[in-house]
Design a protein around this motif. Structure first.
Motif, mmCIF file in Angstrom:
data_model
loop_
_atom_site.group_PDB
_atom_site.id
_atom_site.type_symbol
_atom_site.label_atom_id
_atom_site.label_comp_id
_atom_site.label_asym_id
_atom_site.label_seq_id
_atom_site.Cartn_x
_atom_site.Cartn_y
_atom_site.Cartn_z
ATOM 1 N N SER A 6 40.845 24.076 -20.756
ATOM 2 C CA SER A 6 40.997 22.715 -20.200
ATOM 3 C C SER A 6 39.754 22.227 -19.447
ATOM 4 O O SER A 6 39.862 21.436 -18.525
ATOM 5 C CB SER A 6 42.205 22.654 -19.244
ATOM 6 O OG SER A 6 43.339 23.201 -19.844
ATOM 7 N N ARG B 215 41.130 19.473 -21.995
ATOM 8 C CA ARG B 215 42.273 19.237 -21.101
ATOM 9 C C ARG B 215 43.406 18.625 -21.932
ATOM 10 O O ARG B 215 43.145 18.040 -22.999
ATOM 11 C CB ARG B 215 41.874 18.291 -19.972
ATOM 12 C CG ARG B 215 41.525 16.900 -20.459
ATOM 13 C CD ARG B 215 41.563 15.868 -19.369
ATOM 14 N NE ARG B 215 40.987 14.611 -19.805
ATOM 15 C CZ ARG B 215 41.589 13.710 -20.588
ATOM 16 N NH1 ARG B 215 42.800 13.939 -21.075
ATOM 17 N NH2 ARG B 215 40.974 12.579 -20.921
ATOM 18 N N PRO B 216 44.658 18.763 -21.474
ATOM 19 C CA PRO B 216 45.745 18.106 -22.204
ATOM 20 C C PRO B 216 45.429 16.621 -22.363
ATOM 21 O O PRO B 216 45.000 15.959 -21.414
ATOM 22 C CB PRO B 216 46.960 18.331 -21.294
ATOM 23 C CG PRO B 216 46.634 19.608 -20.560
ATOM 24 C CD PRO B 216 45.145 19.564 -20.330
ATOM 25 N N ARG C 158 44.362 17.095 -28.049
ATOM 26 C CA ARG C 158 45.227 18.154 -27.516
ATOM 27 C C ARG C 158 46.472 17.476 -26.960
ATOM 28 O O ARG C 158 46.361 16.479 -26.229
ATOM 29 C CB ARG C 158 44.488 18.903 -26.403
ATOM 30 C CG ARG C 158 45.372 19.976 -25.801
ATOM 31 C CD ARG C 158 44.658 20.905 -24.861
ATOM 32 N NE ARG C 158 45.637 21.817 -24.291
ATOM 33 C CZ ARG C 158 45.371 22.858 -23.540
ATOM 34 N NH1 ARG C 158 44.114 23.143 -23.250
ATOM 35 N NH2 ARG C 158 46.318 23.630 -23.073
ATOM 36 N N PRO D 245 49.369 16.104 -24.766
ATOM 37 C CA PRO D 245 49.507 16.018 -23.317
ATOM 38 C C PRO D 245 50.538 17.061 -22.876
ATOM 39 O O PRO D 245 51.397 17.458 -23.652
ATOM 40 C CB PRO D 245 50.032 14.613 -23.049
ATOM 41 C CG PRO D 245 50.158 13.937 -24.363
ATOM 42 C CD PRO D 245 49.871 14.923 -25.461
ATOM 43 N N ARG D 246 50.456 17.462 -21.614
ATOM 44 C CA ARG D 246 51.405 18.489 -21.127
ATOM 45 C C ARG D 246 52.838 18.063 -21.323
ATOM 46 O O ARG D 246 53.163 16.892 -21.226
ATOM 47 C CB ARG D 246 51.155 18.719 -19.631
ATOM 48 C CG ARG D 246 50.320 19.941 -19.393
ATOM 49 C CD ARG D 246 50.315 20.272 -17.916
ATOM 50 N NE ARG D 246 49.063 19.843 -17.296
ATOM 51 C CZ ARG D 246 47.918 20.556 -17.283
ATOM 52 N NH1 ARG D 246 47.915 21.720 -17.852
ATOM 53 N NH2 ARG D 246 46.847 20.118 -16.704
#
Ligand SMILES: C[S@@+](CC[C@H](N)C(=O)[O-])C[C@H]1O[C@@H](n2cnc3c(N)ncnc32)[C@H](O)[C@@H]1O
Length: 290
Positions: A122, A151-152, A287, A289-290
């Protein structure tokens, strides 16, 4: 090494590839302006696709002389950063010197293998890679690594060469070498510029790495030269593993290769030189997102 890297006994392939790229770095440095001029439209498309914003932290992998990352540095401003990275330290030295000559202060350089990126998870907002992913033994590992260090919500943009038969600017040289020497280019088991030419290959690698919002498109990247001599002074010199092979051949054989390639280029003659078709594939993914 973790599961991001193929722990195979590669018989020294990776070390050999690293040495080859180090050895052609001086030529890439000398021809950097030409490389950038030819890649300008692709670079612009990649920066647009990456949606770079002020303050972004960007990693360029397989940066070569760094033209793409240098262009990115202007988009992220002084609050942002760009790390220029390559497997060959000789390449990053050239890239960072060019960045400093351009007066950029938000650029640093690292020697990094894109198959095993020595950066924490990240760490970056964006990852950029022009003409690098297809040159490694395990491009899928490179895509997984890019996702890991984003990063997310972060975004990666990769460009690779499209089909060999639509890239005669290089394909004619490969064909001529094989016709004159009987050597396959690249040799079996060796990655090459067209390793990801198959329809869907780049998208599949990005999907398998866990990227979402994947989009792959074609960008026209022709090569325009005034003369055969111009083409010959650039393409064989930059051609990584092939440059080494050509350098080892007797002069007579090299002349025959050149003559054969020149004959194949006749179809692409224009009133003021040659326009050799080229096609790149640009793949973008995020990537999740969380
Ligand atoms: C065709 S050049 C492209 C250079 C640059 N991205 C550009 O577009 O001008 C390929 C670059 O990939 C680098 N490279 C090859 N294998 C690599 C690896 N495993 N990890 C990182 N870089 C690698 C080479 O050293 C070389 O600089």
């Amino acid at each position: 090494m973790g599961d991001a890297y193929s722990e195979v006994d590669d018989g020294g392939l990776r070390a050999s590839l690293r040495g080859i790229w180090s050895s052609v770095a001086p030529a890439w440095g000398e021809l950097a302006e030409q490389v950038d001029a030819r890649g300008a439209e692709l670079a612009e498309a990649m920066l647009d696709a990456g949606a770079l914003v002020w303050g972004d932290h960007v990693l360029e992998i397989a940066c070569g002389p760094g033209g793409l990352g240098i262009a990115a540095a202007g988009k992220v401003g002084p609050e942002g950063t760009v790390v220029l990275s390559d497997i060959a330290a000789e390449m990053t030295t050239i890239a960072v010197e060019r960045a400093h000559r351009a007066g950029l202060t938000n650029i640093t350089a690292r020697q990094l293998d894109l198959e095993r990126i020595d950066c924490p998870d990240s760490a970056f907002d964006k990852v950029l890679c022009r003409d690098g992913l297809m040159l490694v033994p395990d491009p899928a590992a490179g895509a997984r690594e890019a996702r890991r260090i984003l990063r997310p919500g972060g975004r990666a943009v990769f460009a690779v060469w499209g089909p060999r038969d639509r890239n005669p600017w290089l394909g004619v040289l490969f064909d001529a070498v094989t016709a004159e020497t009987g050597i396959s280019v690249p040799p079996p088991g060796m990655p090459g510029p067209f390793s990801l030419e198959a329809p869907g290959a780049l998208g599949a690698i990005l999907a398998a790495a866990g990227f979402i919002g994947i989009d792959v498109c074609e960008i026209s990247t022709p090569m325009t030269v005034e003369s055969i001599a111009d083409w010959w002074s650039v393409v064989p010199a930059l051609a990584g593993p092939l440059a080494r092979l050509l350098g080892s051949l007797p002069a007579e054989l090299t002349r025959a290769i050149r003559a054969r390639a020149v004959a194949a280029m006749a179809d692409f003659a224009t009133s003021d030189g040659y326009r050799l078709p080229g096609v790149s594939l640009m793949g973008v993914g995020c990537r999740p997102p969380r």
